[in-house]
Design a protein around this motif. Structure first.
Motif, PDB file in Angstrom:
ATOM      1  N   ARG A 136      -2.677   0.043   5.883  1.00 48.36           N
ATOM      2  CA  ARG A 136      -1.454   0.245   6.648  1.00 48.36           C
ATOM      3  C   ARG A 136      -0.316   0.617   5.688  1.00 48.36           C
ATOM      4  O   ARG A 136      -0.401   0.325   4.484  1.00 48.36           O
ATOM      5  CB  ARG A 136      -1.093  -1.033   7.405  1.00 48.36           C
ATOM      6  N   PRO A 137       0.745   1.222   6.171  1.00 49.31           N
ATOM      7  CA  PRO A 137       1.854   1.594   5.286  1.00 49.31           C
ATOM      8  C   PRO A 137       2.406   0.418   4.495  1.00 49.31           C
ATOM      9  O   PRO A 137       2.696   0.552   3.288  1.00 49.31           O
ATOM     10  CB  PRO A 137       2.900   2.159   6.251  1.00 49.31           C
ATOM     11  N   GLU A 138       2.552  -0.739   5.127  1.00 50.52           N
ATOM     12  CA  GLU A 138       3.089  -1.893   4.403  1.00 50.52           C
ATOM     13  C   GLU A 138       2.136  -2.361   3.313  1.00 50.52           C
ATOM     14  O   GLU A 138       2.563  -2.913   2.290  1.00 50.52           O
ATOM     15  CB  GLU A 138       3.399  -3.041   5.374  1.00 50.52           C
ATOM     16  N   GLN A 139       0.816  -2.148   3.499  1.00 51.66           N
ATOM     17  CA  GLN A 139      -0.140  -2.512   2.455  1.00 51.66           C
ATOM     18  C   GLN A 139      -0.038  -1.553   1.267  1.00 51.66           C
ATOM     19  O   GLN A 139      -0.145  -1.981   0.114  1.00 51.66           O
ATOM     20  CB  GLN A 139      -1.557  -2.518   3.034  1.00 51.66           C
ATOM     21  N   THR A 140       0.172  -0.288   1.557  1.00 53.03           N
ATOM     22  CA  THR A 140       0.383   0.676   0.469  1.00 53.03           C
ATOM     23  C   THR A 140       1.633   0.316  -0.331  1.00 53.03           C
ATOM     24  O   THR A 140       1.632   0.392  -1.573  1.00 53.03           O
ATOM     25  CB  THR A 140       0.525   2.102   1.030  1.00 53.03           C
ATOM     26  N   ASP A 141       2.687  -0.098   0.367  1.00 51.51           N
ATOM     27  CA  ASP A 141       3.930  -0.463  -0.325  1.00 51.51           C
ATOM     28  C   ASP A 141       3.699  -1.651  -1.259  1.00 51.51           C
ATOM     29  O   ASP A 141       4.164  -1.653  -2.411  1.00 51.51           O
ATOM     30  CB  ASP A 141       5.014  -0.798   0.690  1.00 51.51           C
ATOM     31  N   LEU A 142       2.955  -2.657  -0.791  1.00 54.75           N
ATOM     32  CA  LEU A 142       2.661  -3.822  -1.633  1.00 54.75           C
ATOM     33  C   LEU A 142       1.776  -3.427  -2.810  1.00 54.75           C
ATOM     34  O   LEU A 142       1.949  -3.911  -3.935  1.00 54.75           O
ATOM     35  CB  LEU A 142       1.989  -4.910  -0.797  1.00 54.75           C
ATOM     36  N   LEU A 143       0.814  -2.556  -2.555  1.00 52.84           N
ATOM     37  CA  LEU A 143      -0.063  -2.071  -3.624  1.00 52.84           C
ATOM     38  C   LEU A 143       0.736  -1.383  -4.721  1.00 52.84           C
ATOM     39  O   LEU A 143       0.585  -1.703  -5.911  1.00 52.84           O
ATOM     40  CB  LEU A 143      -1.095  -1.094  -3.042  1.00 52.84           C
ATOM     41  N   MET A 144       1.596  -0.460  -4.338  1.00 47.31           N
ATOM     42  CA  MET A 144       2.339   0.301  -5.336  1.00 47.31           C
ATOM     43  C   MET A 144       3.325  -0.576  -6.087  1.00 47.31           C
ATOM     44  O   MET A 144       3.538  -0.403  -7.293  1.00 47.31           O
ATOM     45  CB  MET A 144       3.049   1.473  -4.669  1.00 47.31           C
ATOM     46  N   LYS A 145       3.915  -1.541  -5.404  1.00 48.15           N
ATOM     47  CA  LYS A 145       4.813  -2.474  -6.083  1.00 48.15           C
ATOM     48  C   LYS A 145       4.059  -3.267  -7.141  1.00 48.15           C
ATOM     49  O   LYS A 145       4.550  -3.461  -8.272  1.00 48.15           O
ATOM     50  CB  LYS A 145       5.444  -3.407  -5.051  1.00 48.15           C
ATOM     51  N   ALA A 146       2.825  -3.709  -6.787  1.00 51.60           N
ATOM     52  CA  ALA A 146       2.027  -4.472  -7.756  1.00 51.60           C
ATOM     53  C   ALA A 146       1.584  -3.597  -8.914  1.00 51.60           C
ATOM     54  O   ALA A 146       1.570  -4.037 -10.068  1.00 51.60           O
ATOM     55  CB  ALA A 146       0.817  -5.064  -7.035  1.00 51.60           C
ATOM     56  N   ILE A 147       1.225  -2.331  -8.639  1.00 49.60           N
ATOM     57  CA  ILE A 147       0.809  -1.433  -9.713  1.00 49.60           C
ATOM     58  C   ILE A 147       1.961  -1.164 -10.677  1.00 49.60           C
ATOM     59  O   ILE A 147       1.793  -1.202 -11.909  1.00 49.60           O
ATOM     60  CB  ILE A 147       0.255  -0.117  -9.128  1.00 49.60           C
ATOM     61  N   HIS A 148       3.129  -0.908 -10.140  1.00 51.30           N
ATOM     62  CA  HIS A 148       4.287  -0.640 -11.007  1.00 51.30           C
ATOM     63  C   HIS A 148       4.680  -1.888 -11.820  1.00 51.30           C
ATOM     64  O   HIS A 148       5.202  -1.753 -12.925  1.00 51.30           O
ATOM     65  CB  HIS A 148       5.465  -0.140 -10.186  1.00 51.30           C
ATOM     66  N   ALA A 149       4.381  -3.052 -11.282  1.00 53.24           N
ATOM     67  CA  ALA A 149       4.689  -4.291 -12.022  1.00 53.24           C
ATOM     68  C   ALA A 149       3.785  -4.474 -13.225  1.00 53.24           C
ATOM     69  O   ALA A 149       4.111  -5.243 -14.132  1.00 53.24           O
ATOM     70  CB  ALA A 149       4.567  -5.489 -11.078  1.00 53.24           C
ATOM     71  N   LEU A 150       2.669  -3.753 -13.259  1.00 57.22           N
ATOM     72  CA  LEU A 150       1.765  -3.858 -14.410  1.00 57.22           C
ATOM     73  C   LEU A 150       2.350  -3.178 -15.649  1.00 57.22           C
ATOM     74  O   LEU A 150       1.838  -3.353 -16.746  1.00 57.22           O
ATOM     75  CB  LEU A 150       0.394  -3.212 -14.068  1.00 57.22           C
TER      76      LEU A 150
END
Length: 409
Positions: free
Chosen positions: A395-409
């Motif tokens: 879902r769009p909100e899952q993509t947003d959480l995914l990208m936030k976590a990736i950028h936090a790496l």
């Protein structure tokens, strides 16, 4: 009076044969007993067989298939609520089935009665939707069951299949279970089939079955029509797995089965229809082959629940198409954002997932770091994929959480 089942004797009859009493035993019988008595100590000293002694030798070296962990296990392991986990590791449909499916399952009339062994209602619905003969359709407990059934019907021990890794690993796994050999022709660096190498190996080593997947798992690439046509000229059974075809801008080849007597096309309700947990797969088979698959399959392999759920999903095509379109849009949005991550190289995909090469970092470490934040993506132990992660479209909100976590790496 009818005799008890299996007795072979009238109900009132007594046994017609009795063992002689010790006092009436013949000399020959006494000698036999003495011989048995002499043998008993030796038998007691010999090692008793273990369960391993009864296992077929080729299975003793079989490595178990590694499935994806379900919500319940992940929730306990991560110490998080299942609802808070972003599960993008198994290509499941995050929207689930149409609401009508849950209503139909709540109104089951005959769960205490065995299901239709021929799944006639579902096969008729599939035949109508795809304009193919119902007689060519067989339904299974997921497409996985049909893959194994195909091998049990077509392979003798020592026969070979041709596999094109990296791809769906159940082909090689089921071949090992059925004591068959696996001829591997690796894909090109862009994950396209190496058709010249496949044709050469097929002509030299004569595999009985060739497995190809379109779109392919784990990269989402399609097999061109001309490549499939070339493979169909070989004296082998070509098994085309179309588990993800709904997400591709390419029609299914189920209609080809009537034109090619050596083609099987497999489909599933697990992805686009959102029924991964209910396990329904189906396939279109040549008439000469499907006759024997009917003989070999388990009689009640598709449950009442599975058939009702699948039939109901097929009656809600507008819902399925709407959710399919949402996932394709989200795949493209996720793809564009992943391309901006310096350490990821995503591959174009015609499915509901994106495969990414991890550059300058350890791929498993990236997967583990995301998991600690409740973001589940797929990493492979296979050498050819050790530097990759695969991410399902959500879902769009899952993509947003995914990208936030990736950028936090």
């Amino acid at each position: 009076m009818v005799p008890p089942f299996g007795s072979g004797l009238p109900a009132t009859a007594s046994p017609v044969c009795k063992l002689p009493s010790p006092s009436l035993a013949s000399p020959k019988l006494s000698r036999q007993r003495a011989q048995v008595a002499q043998m008993e100590p030796a038998a007691q000293n010999s090692a008793a067989p273990t369960g391993l002694d009864f296992v077929r030798p080729h299975l003793r070296e079989l490595a178990a298939y590694t499935p994806i962990e379900p919500f319940e296990v992940l929730s306990t392991k991560l110490g998080m609520r299942a609802e808070d986990i972003v599960k993008l590791d198994a290509n499941e449909n995050p929207y689930g089935p149409p609401p009508e499916v849950m209503q139909a399952l709540g109104n089951l009339k005959f769960p205490h009665i065995y299901p239709d062994p021929e799944s006639r209602q579902l096969r008729a619905a599939l035949a109508h939707q795809h304009s193919i003969s119902m007689d060519k359709i067989l339904v299974g407990c997921g497409a996985d069951e049909l893959i194994d059934l195909l091998m049990r019907c077509c392979l003798d021990p020592g026969d070979a299949i041709l596999d094109c890794p990296p791809t769906f690993t159940m082909y090689a796994f089921d071949a090992a279970v059925n004591n068959a050999r696996v001829l591997s022709v690796p894909r090109k660096p862009n994950f396209q089939l190496d058709l010249p190498a496949m044709l050469e190996v097929a002509r030299e080593q004569k595999p009985r079955m060739i497995f190809v997947t379109s779109p392919n798992n784990p990269d989402g690439s399609l097999i061109p029509d001309e490549d499939l046509q070339a493979l169909l000229q070989l004296p082998a059974l070509i098994v085309l797995d179309e588990a993800y075809i709904e997400f591709a801008d390419h029609p299914s080849r189920v209609g080809w089965v009537g034109e090619h007597p050596n083609l099987v096309v497999l489909r599933t309700f697990s992805k686009s229809a959102g029924l991964a947990g209910i396990r329904v797969g189906w396939g279109c088979f040549p008439p000469e082959l499907i006759t024997y698959m009917w003989r070999a399959k388990q009689p009640y392999n598709v449950s009442v629940v599975s058939e009702v759920a699948a039939c109901t999903a097929l009656s809600c095509l507008d819902y399925l198409e709407e959710k399919r379109d949402l996932l394709v849009q989200e795949r493209e949005r996720m793809m564009s954002q992943l391309q901006e991550v310096p350490f990821l190289e995503p591959y174009p995909s015609a499915s509901n997932f994106v495969l990414c090469k991890v550059v300058g970092r350890d791929a498993k470490s990236v997967k583990d770091a995301l998991a600690k934040q409740g973001i589940m993506v797929r990493h492979y132990a296979k050498p050819e994929l050790s530097g990759f992660i695969r991410i399902s479209a959500g879902r769009p909100e899952q993509t947003d959480l995914l990208m936030k976590a990736i950028h936090a790496l």
